[in-house]
Design a protein around this motif. Structure first.
Motif, PDB file in Angstrom:
ATOM      1  N   HIS A  73       0.831  -1.205   0.000  1.00 46.05           N
ATOM      2  CA  HIS A  73       0.000   0.000   0.000  1.00 46.05           C
ATOM      3  C   HIS A  73       0.866   1.256   0.000  1.00 46.05           C
ATOM      4  N   CYS A  74       1.946   1.238   0.768  1.00 49.34           N
ATOM      5  CA  CYS A  74       2.841   2.397   0.813  1.00 49.34           C
ATOM      6  C   CYS A  74       3.531   2.619  -0.527  1.00 49.34           C
ATOM      7  N   LEU A  75       3.895   1.542  -1.218  1.00 44.62           N
ATOM      8  CA  LEU A  75       4.520   1.687  -2.533  1.00 44.62           C
ATOM      9  C   LEU A  75       3.536   2.276  -3.537  1.00 44.62           C
ATOM     10  N   SER A  76       2.277   1.902  -3.405  1.00 46.55           N
ATOM     11  CA  SER A  76       1.245   2.473  -4.272  1.00 46.55           C
ATOM     12  C   SER A  76       1.075   3.964  -3.985  1.00 46.55           C
ATOM     13  N   ILE A  77       1.100   4.341  -2.711  1.00 50.17           N
ATOM     14  CA  ILE A  77       1.007   5.756  -2.331  1.00 50.17           C
ATOM     15  C   ILE A  77       2.196   6.531  -2.875  1.00 50.17           C
ATOM     16  N   PHE A  78       3.391   5.955  -2.744  1.00 51.59           N
ATOM     17  CA  PHE A  78       4.590   6.608  -3.286  1.00 51.59           C
ATOM     18  C   PHE A  78       4.415   6.913  -4.766  1.00 51.59           C
ATOM     19  N   LYS A  79       3.897   5.959  -5.508  1.00 47.88           N
ATOM     20  CA  LYS A  79       3.711   6.136  -6.956  1.00 47.88           C
ATOM     21  C   LYS A  79       2.769   7.302  -7.246  1.00 47.88           C
ATOM     22  N   GLU A  80       1.693   7.406  -6.472  1.00 54.20           N
ATOM     23  CA  GLU A  80       0.729   8.483  -6.667  1.00 54.20           C
ATOM     24  C   GLU A  80       1.322   9.844  -6.309  1.00 54.20           C
ATOM     25  N   VAL A  81       2.048   9.905  -5.201  1.00 54.11           N
ATOM     26  CA  VAL A  81       2.657  11.175  -4.784  1.00 54.11           C
ATOM     27  C   VAL A  81       3.734  11.601  -5.771  1.00 54.11           C
ATOM     28  N   LYS A  82       4.604  10.667  -6.136  1.00 57.32           N
ATOM     29  CA  LYS A  82       5.733  11.007  -7.004  1.00 57.32           C
ATOM     30  C   LYS A  82       5.265  11.512  -8.366  1.00 57.32           C
ATOM     31  N   SER A  83       4.185  10.967  -8.881  1.00 58.94           N
ATOM     32  CA  SER A  83       3.685  11.382 -10.190  1.00 58.94           C
ATOM     33  C   SER A  83       3.104  12.794 -10.163  1.00 58.94           C
ATOM     34  N   ARG A  84       2.829  13.317  -8.952  1.00 62.14           N
ATOM     35  CA  ARG A  84       2.224  14.646  -8.821  1.00 62.14           C
ATOM     36  C   ARG A  84       3.171  15.674  -8.202  1.00 62.14           C
ATOM     37  N   TRP A  85       4.359  15.234  -7.772  1.00 60.21           N
ATOM     38  CA  TRP A  85       5.202  16.113  -6.966  1.00 60.21           C
ATOM     39  C   TRP A  85       5.969  17.137  -7.809  1.00 60.21           C
ATOM     40  N   ASN A  86       5.977  18.388  -7.306  1.00 61.89           N
ATOM     41  CA  ASN A  86       6.719  19.477  -7.932  1.00 61.89           C
ATOM     42  C   ASN A  86       7.454  20.253  -6.840  1.00 61.89           C
ATOM     43  N   TYR A  87       8.763  20.431  -7.031  1.00 60.41           N
ATOM     44  CA  TYR A  87       9.557  21.107  -6.008  1.00 60.41           C
ATOM     45  C   TYR A  87       9.338  22.619  -6.082  1.00 60.41           C
ATOM     46  N   VAL A  88       9.037  23.223  -4.923  1.00 61.88           N
ATOM     47  CA  VAL A  88       8.874  24.670  -4.803  1.00 61.88           C
ATOM     48  C   VAL A  88       9.583  25.111  -3.530  1.00 61.88           C
ATOM     49  N   TYR A  89      10.386  26.169  -3.623  1.00 61.33           N
ATOM     50  CA  TYR A  89      11.164  26.643  -2.478  1.00 61.33           C
ATOM     51  C   TYR A  89      10.266  27.263  -1.405  1.00 61.33           C
TER      52      TYR A  89
END
Length: 327
Positions: A178-194
């Motif tokens: 389940h955590c690996l599935s969550i990682f996949k969802e977060v990573k596909s949406r993540w954008n770095y902002v300062y």
């Protein structure tokens, strides 16, 4: 008379040949046929065993294979029909186990694939520079990991089952899956902002998730990402720790924080690494190693930083200044 004796020899067939002095090759083949699936099925229950010389060679698999091979070789040599009985019992047992939803032929295949993968890939842990500094802003960060919030729990539940549902019967831990599935969802949406200049801003897990209402994207810096994953993982039973480190560049030293997910022991790592590389994140992890940390208790923590698109990606630094366990 000669014809009768010839017929009698033919009736004895394979079992008669196993009694002959020249039967070494036949018995070796039959022993291997029995021993390999037995070793595969019990391998996960055997403690990992390395020897200091020969580069820290893992010998647990080889030791079990050799002992079982010698045992079955002797039994088949002495009791030739033991081979047929063993095969029948083993096949029947595995069939029944599959039928009642326990250990199945598919599990056997995955376990065999895991062992082959583990012993043909290098699983050497990194040498970290560990320090014992107090975790900076510890309580503030813990307060922002609001995994009991309804928004966090509901989103964690949804993303936990968004991927990999076909593997829940064969993967070693449903919580980790389940955590690996969550990682996949977060990573596909993540954008770095300062963060704002001169300010150390921390976004609550629930507040970061509210950004999805704008454009279905997640934004923030490394601590926001770590707080987000820690909240989501903990909401579905995952065990998480956050690590503070320093990233040294030619221009300056940059502070960084990243999450690690507890996945079990070294045997669990071998199986989970096989799934990551061969089933779950094949393209993302292609030709790349799995990175992890082993604590003093033998627990394996998988790197979940955002600099790679798969769990167990490369560490940005080997320095571990301080660690915060989320409990």
């Amino acid at each position: 008379m000669d014809s009768a004796q010839e017929i009698n020899v033919k009736k004895k067939g394979v079992f008669h040949q196993l009694k002959q002095p020249t039967s070494f090759i036949f018995i070796s083949i039959f022993s291997a046929i029995i021993v390999i699936p037995i070793t595969v099925s019990i391998y996960q229950m055997i403690p990992a065993w390395r020897i200091d010389f020969l580069g820290g060679l893992r010998v647990d698999l080889y030791a079990v294979l050799l002992l079982l091979f010698l045992l079955f070789f002797i039994l088949i040599k002495k009791f030739s029909k033991f081979f047929l009985v063993s095969l029948l019992i083993g096949f029947t047992g595995l069939t029944v186990s599959s039928f009642i939803g326990k250990y199945s032929f598919r599990d056997l295949y995955h376990d065999y694939s895991t062992i082959y993968f583990s012993f043909t890939n290098d699983f050497s842990t990194l040498k970290f520079q560990e320090e014992t500094a107090e975790f900076k802003y510890k309580q503030r960060i813990l307060n922002h990991i609001d995994y009991r919030n309804e928004i966090v729990k509901n989103k964690a539940n949804a993303w936990a089952i968004a991927n990999f549902s076909e593997y829940k019967s064969t993967f070693p831990s449903l919580k980790v899956l389940h955590c690996l599935s969550i990682f996949k969802e977060v990573k596909s949406r993540w954008n770095y902002v300062y963060d704002p200049k001169g300010d150390e801003y921390y976004s609550r897990t629930s507040v970061s998730l509210n950004q999805l209402d704008d454009d279905n994207k997640l934004k923030g810096d490394c601590d926001d990402y770590s707080i987000l994953l820690a909240g989501l993982f903990t909401a579905v039973g995952g065990e998480v720790q956050l690590v503070r480190t320093e990233v040294h560049t030619p221009e300056r030293i940059i502070g960084h924080i990243y999450p690690e997910l507890k996945i079990g022991d070294i045997k669990d790592l071998e199986k989970i690494a096989y799934f990551i590389k061969n089933e779950l994140f094949v393209l993302e992890s292609m030709d790349k190693p799995i990175f992890y940390y082993v604590d003093l208790k033998g627990n394996v923590w998988l790197n979940m930083d955002y600099n790679d698109d798969y769990p167990g990606g490369k560490y940005q630094s080997k320095i571990r200044k301080s660690v915060l366990k989320i409990e």
